[in-house]
Design a protein around this motif. Structure first.
Motif, mmCIF file in Angstrom:
data_model
loop_
_atom_site.group_PDB
_atom_site.id
_atom_site.type_symbol
_atom_site.label_atom_id
_atom_site.label_comp_id
_atom_site.label_asym_id
_atom_site.label_seq_id
_atom_site.Cartn_x
_atom_site.Cartn_y
_atom_site.Cartn_z
ATOM 1 N N UNK A 186 0.851 -1.183 0.000
ATOM 2 C CA UNK A 186 0.000 0.000 0.000
ATOM 3 C C UNK A 186 0.888 1.234 0.000
ATOM 4 N N UNK A 187 0.647 2.140 -0.946
ATOM 5 C CA UNK A 187 1.347 3.424 -0.992
ATOM 6 C C UNK A 187 0.278 4.512 -1.039
ATOM 7 N N UNK A 188 0.387 5.516 -0.157
ATOM 8 C CA UNK A 188 -0.590 6.608 -0.101
ATOM 9 C C UNK A 188 0.129 7.949 -0.092
ATOM 10 N N UNK A 189 -0.422 8.902 -0.838
ATOM 11 C CA UNK A 189 0.095 10.271 -0.803
ATOM 12 C C UNK A 189 -1.044 11.227 -1.118
ATOM 13 N N UNK A 190 -1.436 12.027 -0.141
ATOM 14 C CA UNK A 190 -2.560 12.950 -0.290
ATOM 15 C C UNK A 190 -2.123 14.376 -0.602
ATOM 16 N N UNK A 191 -0.817 14.611 -0.693
ATOM 17 C CA UNK A 191 -0.325 15.972 -0.930
ATOM 18 C C UNK A 191 0.841 15.960 -1.906
ATOM 19 N N UNK A 192 0.615 15.378 -3.084
ATOM 20 C CA UNK A 192 1.710 15.212 -4.035
ATOM 21 C C UNK A 192 1.804 16.395 -4.974
ATOM 22 N N UNK A 193 3.022 16.902 -5.154
ATOM 23 C CA UNK A 193 3.252 18.036 -6.044
ATOM 24 C C UNK A 193 4.037 17.653 -7.291
ATOM 25 N N UNK A 194 4.457 16.392 -7.393
ATOM 26 C CA UNK A 194 5.206 15.934 -8.565
ATOM 27 C C UNK A 194 4.765 14.530 -8.936
ATOM 28 N N UNK A 195 5.191 14.064 -10.096
ATOM 29 C CA UNK A 195 4.838 12.718 -10.530
ATOM 30 C C UNK A 195 5.435 11.689 -9.578
ATOM 31 N N UNK A 196 4.688 10.618 -9.378
ATOM 32 C CA UNK A 196 5.183 9.474 -8.612
ATOM 33 C C UNK A 196 5.559 8.395 -9.609
ATOM 34 N N UNK A 197 6.769 7.868 -9.509
ATOM 35 C CA UNK A 197 7.243 6.862 -10.448
ATOM 36 C C UNK A 197 7.566 5.581 -9.693
ATOM 37 N N UNK A 198 6.884 4.519 -10.049
ATOM 38 C CA UNK A 198 7.114 3.217 -9.434
ATOM 39 C C UNK A 198 7.833 2.328 -10.439
ATOM 40 N N UNK A 199 9.100 2.012 -10.231
ATOM 41 C CA UNK A 199 9.812 1.119 -11.151
ATOM 42 C C UNK A 199 9.197 -0.285 -11.117
ATOM 43 N N UNK A 200 9.025 -0.868 -12.274
ATOM 44 C CA UNK A 200 8.493 -2.224 -12.376
ATOM 45 C C UNK A 200 9.631 -3.141 -12.820
ATOM 46 N N UNK A 201 10.083 -3.985 -11.908
ATOM 47 C CA UNK A 201 11.190 -4.892 -12.184
ATOM 48 C C UNK A 201 10.715 -6.343 -12.085
ATOM 49 N N UNK A 202 11.434 -7.226 -12.729
ATOM 50 C CA UNK A 202 11.133 -8.654 -12.661
ATOM 51 C C UNK A 202 11.186 -9.130 -11.218
ATOM 52 N N UNK A 203 10.153 -9.882 -10.812
ATOM 53 C CA UNK A 203 10.107 -10.389 -9.437
ATOM 54 C C UNK A 203 9.443 -11.755 -9.328
ATOM 55 N N UNK A 204 8.880 -12.253 -10.428
ATOM 56 C CA UNK A 204 8.270 -13.574 -10.405
ATOM 57 C C UNK A 204 6.831 -13.618 -9.952
ATOM 58 N N UNK A 205 6.231 -12.441 -9.660
ATOM 59 C CA UNK A 205 4.885 -12.416 -9.078
ATOM 60 C C UNK A 205 3.912 -11.641 -9.952
ATOM 61 N N UNK A 206 2.919 -12.291 -10.557
ATOM 62 C CA UNK A 206 1.847 -11.532 -11.210
ATOM 63 C C UNK A 206 1.136 -10.676 -10.164
ATOM 64 N N UNK A 207 0.629 -9.517 -10.566
ATOM 65 C CA UNK A 207 0.185 -8.537 -9.587
ATOM 66 C C UNK A 207 -1.117 -7.866 -9.998
#
Length: 286
Positions: A48-69
């Motif tokens: 769980x990631x939460x941010x209610x006061x974001x002023x810039x883009x949030x970037x989540x890197x997607x890397x190989x991990x073996x788990x469908x999501x």
């Protein structure tokens, strides 16, 4: 796990913002949650990631991990320049990419064991390798009105309850897991990719071709690639546990031939060398 380092699908992950803004780092909350027992046969963990006061883009890197999501985010996003809806199912990832989210958001990711993709969602693993699908159009999700419930839920706990209930309903109607793929993937995962594939295949008493097809249909990648991903992910976690550790030590402890071999594999799955990755990550961790 609340140390602020994340990557979609790993048990310990990494994230960074589009721009380095300390105020954004201070407002973001992130945590890993153990799945309820009722769905723990299919779900490894929940992010769980939460941010209610974001002023810039949030970037989540997607890397190989073996788990469908299965991922829900309260605002729409983009991946490789293409729009991503609120509710998305990701298959096995090999090539690195980024999920870009604009504005205030809540993100919830349910990480599945590799064999659950086909039995839960009735999707061939190969169809979603390095791909994602809008789950809003899946009949089971539409019948359950999952996206609408998640968007209208008043609190995080309500969203988690809705997603867990949905997965429980899928489990009630799902096809039986193939015992052979469950055994094979579990053996590879629990041994961090270091168990010999020939030994597993001999224990299952199947031919090499049958073993290959078993993985391609249920997991979406070859046994060798799944083994490599598990080995990489174990080393990736070790690097996060101790960023100051010698790369040669991490390499040998995780079955790589040498430090150079580890660096090549790390760059293959992340796009960075370990040093480049840690340097970039350090800019975004207070």
């Amino acid at each position: 796990m609340t140390d602020g380092r994340f990557v979609l699908g790993a048990s310990r992950t990494s994230l960074w913002d589009g721009e380095q803004r300390p105020s954004d780092r201070m407002t973001m909350k992130a945590q890993f949650i153990l799945p309820p027992f009722a769905i723990s046969r299919c779900v490894k963990n929940i992010l769980v990631v939460e941010d209610a006061h974001r002023s810039s883009d949030f970037i989540l890197p997607l890397f190989a991990n073996g788990a469908p999501t299965l991922v829900f985010q309260s605002v729409k996003a983009s991946r490789n320049g293409k729009p991503v809806g609120h509710l998305t199912l990701y298959g096995q990832l090999i090539a690195p990419s980024d999920l870009v989210i604009k504005g205030d958001f809540t993100l919830i990711a349910y990480f599945f064991y590799p064999y659950a993709l086909r039995s839960l969602f009735d999707v061939s693993g190969a169809e979603l390798t390095d791909e994602h699908a809008d789950l809003h159009f899946l009949k089971a999700a539409t019948d359950f009105s999952l996206q609408e419930k998640l968007l209208n839920a008043p609190a995080l706990k309500d969203r988690l309850e809705e997603m867990t209930t949905f997965i429980q309903k899928l489990m009630e109607r799902k096809a039986a897991d193939d015992k052979k793929i469950v055994f094979a993937t579990t053996e590879i995962l629990k041994n961090n990719g270091l168990r010999q594939l020939t030994d597993i295949r001999q224990e299952l008493n199947v031919s090499e071709r049958t073993f290959q097809r078993l993985f391609e249909l249920n997991v979406g990648i070859s046994p060798k690639m799944y083994r490599r991903i598990c080995q990489f992910d174990a080393a990736f976690q070790a690097l996060h546990l101790d960023p100051k550790a010698k790369l040669s030590d991490i390499a040998y402890q995780n079955g790589f031939a040498d430090q150079s071999h580890f660096i090549r594999v790390f760059k293959e799955f992340t796009g960075f060398t370990p040093s480049q990755y840690l340097d970039r990550l350090s800019q975004y961790i207070p």
